[in-house]
Design a protein around this motif. Sequence first.
Motif, PDB file in Angstrom:
ATOM      1  N   MET A   1       0.842  -1.173   0.000  1.00  0.00           N
ATOM      2  CA  MET A   1       0.000   0.000   0.000  1.00  0.00           C
ATOM      3  C   MET A   1       0.891   1.242   0.000  1.00  0.00           C
ATOM      4  SD  MET A   1      -2.808   1.155   2.819  1.00  0.00           S
ATOM      5  CE  MET A   1      -4.275   0.379   2.246  1.00  0.00           C
ATOM      6  N   ALA A   2       0.600   2.213  -0.865  1.00  0.00           N
ATOM      7  CA  ALA A   2       1.396   3.426  -0.971  1.00  0.00           C
ATOM      8  C   ALA A   2       1.082   4.372   0.190  1.00  0.00           C
ATOM      9  CB  ALA A   2       1.100   4.132  -2.292  1.00  0.00           C
ATOM     10  N   LYS A   3       2.104   5.068   0.635  1.00  0.00           N
ATOM     11  CA  LYS A   3       1.943   6.016   1.722  1.00  0.00           C
ATOM     12  C   LYS A   3       1.276   7.279   1.181  1.00  0.00           C
ATOM     13  CE  LYS A   3       4.513   8.636   5.103  1.00  0.00           C
ATOM     14  NZ  LYS A   3       5.828   9.048   5.573  1.00  0.00           N
ATOM     15  N   VAL A   4       0.245   7.753   1.886  1.00  0.00           N
ATOM     16  CA  VAL A   4      -0.444   8.981   1.481  1.00  0.00           C
ATOM     17  C   VAL A   4       0.277  10.153   2.128  1.00  0.00           C
ATOM     18  CG1 VAL A   4      -2.608  10.259   1.595  1.00  0.00           C
ATOM     19  CG2 VAL A   4      -2.635   7.784   1.277  1.00  0.00           C
ATOM     20  N   GLU A   5       0.684  11.098   1.308  1.00  0.00           N
ATOM     21  CA  GLU A   5       1.405  12.252   1.815  1.00  0.00           C
ATOM     22  C   GLU A   5       0.407  13.309   2.298  1.00  0.00           C
ATOM     23  OE1 GLU A   5       4.828  15.279   0.306  1.00  0.00           O
ATOM     24  OE2 GLU A   5       4.701  13.292  -0.516  1.00  0.00           O
ATOM     25  N   ALA A   6       0.817  14.058   3.298  1.00  0.00           N
ATOM     26  CA  ALA A   6      -0.023  15.112   3.859  1.00  0.00           C
ATOM     27  C   ALA A   6      -0.230  16.218   2.823  1.00  0.00           C
ATOM     28  CB  ALA A   6       0.628  15.672   5.109  1.00  0.00           C
ATOM     29  N   GLU A   7      -1.370  16.872   2.944  1.00  0.00           N
ATOM     30  CA  GLU A   7      -1.706  17.972   2.043  1.00  0.00           C
ATOM     31  C   GLU A   7      -2.617  18.939   2.786  1.00  0.00           C
ATOM     32  OE1 GLU A   7      -4.796  17.981  -1.390  1.00  0.00           O
ATOM     33  OE2 GLU A   7      -2.875  17.407  -2.274  1.00  0.00           O
ATOM     34  N   ALA A   8      -2.459  20.225   2.512  1.00  0.00           N
ATOM     35  CA  ALA A   8      -3.309  21.242   3.123  1.00  0.00           C
ATOM     36  C   ALA A   8      -3.710  22.246   2.063  1.00  0.00           C
ATOM     37  CB  ALA A   8      -2.565  21.941   4.253  1.00  0.00           C
ATOM     38  N   LEU A   9      -4.874  22.854   2.258  1.00  0.00           N
ATOM     39  CA  LEU A   9      -5.318  23.951   1.415  1.00  0.00           C
ATOM     40  C   LEU A   9      -5.331  25.215   2.264  1.00  0.00           C
ATOM     41  CD1 LEU A   9      -8.305  22.328  -0.498  1.00  0.00           C
ATOM     42  CD2 LEU A   9      -5.982  22.713  -1.334  1.00  0.00           C
ATOM     43  N   LEU A  10      -4.877  26.311   1.678  1.00  0.00           N
ATOM     44  CA  LEU A  10      -4.821  27.579   2.385  1.00  0.00           C
ATOM     45  C   LEU A  10      -5.431  28.647   1.496  1.00  0.00           C
ATOM     46  CD1 LEU A  10      -3.744  29.318   4.758  1.00  0.00           C
ATOM     47  CD2 LEU A  10      -1.607  29.546   3.456  1.00  0.00           C
ATOM     48  N   ARG A  11      -6.467  29.306   1.995  1.00  0.00           N
ATOM     49  CA  ARG A  11      -7.097  30.406   1.263  1.00  0.00           C
ATOM     50  C   ARG A  11      -6.457  31.705   1.701  1.00  0.00           C
ATOM     51  NH1 ARG A  11     -13.355  28.580   1.729  1.00  0.00           N
ATOM     52  NH2 ARG A  11     -13.161  26.768   0.384  1.00  0.00           N
ATOM     53  N   VAL A  12      -6.095  32.521   0.731  1.00  0.00           N
ATOM     54  CA  VAL A  12      -5.447  33.797   1.024  1.00  0.00           C
ATOM     55  C   VAL A  12      -6.034  34.896   0.144  1.00  0.00           C
ATOM     56  CG1 VAL A  12      -3.273  32.721   1.720  1.00  0.00           C
ATOM     57  CG2 VAL A  12      -3.560  33.461  -0.636  1.00  0.00           C
ATOM     58  N   ARG A  13      -5.885  36.122   0.603  1.00  0.00           N
ATOM     59  CA  ARG A  13      -6.198  37.299  -0.213  1.00  0.00           C
ATOM     60  C   ARG A  13      -4.870  37.986  -0.480  1.00  0.00           C
ATOM     61  NH1 ARG A  13     -10.120  40.328  -2.307  1.00  0.00           N
ATOM     62  NH2 ARG A  13      -9.817  42.569  -2.393  1.00  0.00           N
ATOM     63  N   VAL A  14      -4.576  38.230  -1.749  1.00  0.00           N
ATOM     64  CA  VAL A  14      -3.273  38.760  -2.148  1.00  0.00           C
ATOM     65  C   VAL A  14      -3.371  40.243  -2.488  1.00  0.00           C
ATOM     66  CG1 VAL A  14      -1.452  38.581  -3.888  1.00  0.00           C
ATOM     67  CG2 VAL A  14      -2.509  36.522  -2.972  1.00  0.00           C
ATOM     68  N   GLN A  15      -2.377  41.000  -2.025  1.00  0.00           N
ATOM     69  CA  GLN A  15      -2.227  42.410  -2.370  1.00  0.00           C
ATOM     70  C   GLN A  15      -0.919  42.551  -3.135  1.00  0.00           C
ATOM     71  OE1 GLN A  15      -4.090  45.341  -1.877  1.00  0.00           O
ATOM     72  NE2 GLN A  15      -2.508  46.055  -3.262  1.00  0.00           N
ATOM     73  N   PRO A  16      -0.986  42.590  -4.485  1.00  0.00           N
ATOM     74  CA  PRO A  16       0.249  42.731  -5.270  1.00  0.00           C
ATOM     75  C   PRO A  16       0.772  44.164  -5.230  1.00  0.00           C
ATOM     76  CG  PRO A  16      -1.651  42.625  -6.705  1.00  0.00           C
ATOM     77  CD  PRO A  16      -2.166  42.448  -5.306  1.00  0.00           C
ATOM     78  N   LYS A  17       1.999  44.342  -5.695  1.00  0.00           N
ATOM     79  CA  LYS A  17       2.660  45.653  -5.778  1.00  0.00           C
ATOM     80  C   LYS A  17       2.726  46.357  -4.427  1.00  0.00           C
ATOM     81  CE  LYS A  17       1.618  48.315  -9.164  1.00  0.00           C
ATOM     82  NZ  LYS A  17       0.970  49.058 -10.233  1.00  0.00           N
ATOM     83  N   LEU A  76      -4.224  27.938  -2.123  1.00  0.00           N
ATOM     84  CA  LEU A  76      -2.938  27.280  -2.304  1.00  0.00           C
ATOM     85  C   LEU A  76      -3.036  25.845  -1.827  1.00  0.00           C
ATOM     86  CD1 LEU A  76      -0.628  30.026  -0.780  1.00  0.00           C
ATOM     87  CD2 LEU A  76      -0.921  29.512  -3.191  1.00  0.00           C
ATOM     88  N   ARG A  77      -2.441  24.921  -2.581  1.00  0.00           N
ATOM     89  CA  ARG A  77      -2.287  23.542  -2.119  1.00  0.00           C
ATOM     90  C   ARG A  77      -0.857  23.408  -1.623  1.00  0.00           C
ATOM     91  NH1 ARG A  77      -2.331  20.530  -6.576  1.00  0.00           N
ATOM     92  NH2 ARG A  77      -0.091  20.327  -6.492  1.00  0.00           N
ATOM     93  N   ILE A  78      -0.725  22.896  -0.411  1.00  0.00           N
ATOM     94  CA  ILE A  78       0.584  22.737   0.205  1.00  0.00           C
ATOM     95  C   ILE A  78       0.811  21.249   0.422  1.00  0.00           C
ATOM     96  CG2 ILE A  78       1.995  23.305   2.207  1.00  0.00           C
ATOM     97  CD1 ILE A  78      -0.007  25.814   2.427  1.00  0.00           C
ATOM     98  N   ASP A  79       1.759  20.692  -0.308  1.00  0.00           N
ATOM     99  CA  ASP A  79       2.072  19.267  -0.216  1.00  0.00           C
ATOM    100  C   ASP A  79       3.117  19.021   0.860  1.00  0.00           C
ATOM    101  OD1 ASP A  79       0.357  18.642  -2.340  1.00  0.00           O
ATOM    102  OD2 ASP A  79       1.936  18.970  -3.819  1.00  0.00           O
ATOM    103  N   GLY A  80       2.885  17.990   1.662  1.00  0.00           N
ATOM    104  CA  GLY A  80       3.869  17.582   2.654  1.00  0.00           C
ATOM    105  C   GLY A  80       3.573  18.028   4.069  1.00  0.00           C
ATOM    106  N   LEU A  81       2.531  18.845   4.265  1.00  0.00           N
ATOM    107  CA  LEU A  81       2.154  19.303   5.600  1.00  0.00           C
ATOM    108  C   LEU A  81       0.654  19.159   5.800  1.00  0.00           C
ATOM    109  CD1 LEU A  81       4.146  22.659   5.885  1.00  0.00           C
ATOM    110  CD2 LEU A  81       4.763  20.462   6.889  1.00  0.00           C
ATOM    111  N   ARG A  82       0.265  18.859   7.038  1.00  0.00           N
ATOM    112  CA  ARG A  82      -1.155  18.838   7.403  1.00  0.00           C
ATOM    113  C   ARG A  82      -1.597  20.274   7.706  1.00  0.00           C
ATOM    114  NH1 ARG A  82       1.126  15.307  10.979  1.00  0.00           N
ATOM    115  NH2 ARG A  82       0.521  16.745  12.643  1.00  0.00           N
ATOM    116  N   PRO A  83      -2.897  20.561   7.679  1.00  0.00           N
ATOM    117  CA  PRO A  83      -3.378  21.917   7.967  1.00  0.00           C
ATOM    118  C   PRO A  83      -2.886  22.471   9.303  1.00  0.00           C
ATOM    119  CG  PRO A  83      -5.134  20.639   7.004  1.00  0.00           C
ATOM    120  CD  PRO A  83      -3.995  19.686   7.241  1.00  0.00           C
ATOM    121  N   ASP A  84      -2.843  21.633  10.342  1.00  0.00           N
ATOM    122  CA  ASP A  84      -2.376  22.121  11.639  1.00  0.00           C
ATOM    123  C   ASP A  84      -0.888  22.472  11.606  1.00  0.00           C
ATOM    124  OD1 ASP A  84      -1.955  19.282  11.386  1.00  0.00           O
ATOM    125  OD2 ASP A  84      -1.559  19.152  13.532  1.00  0.00           O
TER     126      ASP A  84
END
Length: 98
Positions: A1-17, A76-84
């Motif tokens: 069985m393959a190991k499932v890697e941690a993943e988190a989603l992060l919602r952000v509001r971006v202010q460019p410039k 954003l999807r962040i691979d390798g970390l849990r949300p906490d």
Amino acid sequence: MAKVEAEALLRVRVQPKASRNALMRDEAGRVRVSLTAPPVDGAANAALEKYVAGLLGLAKGRVAVVAGAKSREKTLRIDGLRPDEVAARLGLPGLPEG
């Protein structure tokens, strides 16, 4: 069985410039990211991925904009970390998932 890697989603509001890169939480509890990059030809998205990856101590390929590429509101999807783990590394306790 393959190991499932941690993943988190992060919602952000971006202010460019902005005058400097910064990540904070606003009074409504949303995560806001200020970036010096302009919103042209994906420059702000690339800068966002690189900046957040650096804050989290991850390779930049582990962070990707998966929604809102042409909007200020992004996910954003962040691979390798849990949300906490993401919340702890960013110093944002109680960060909502997704």
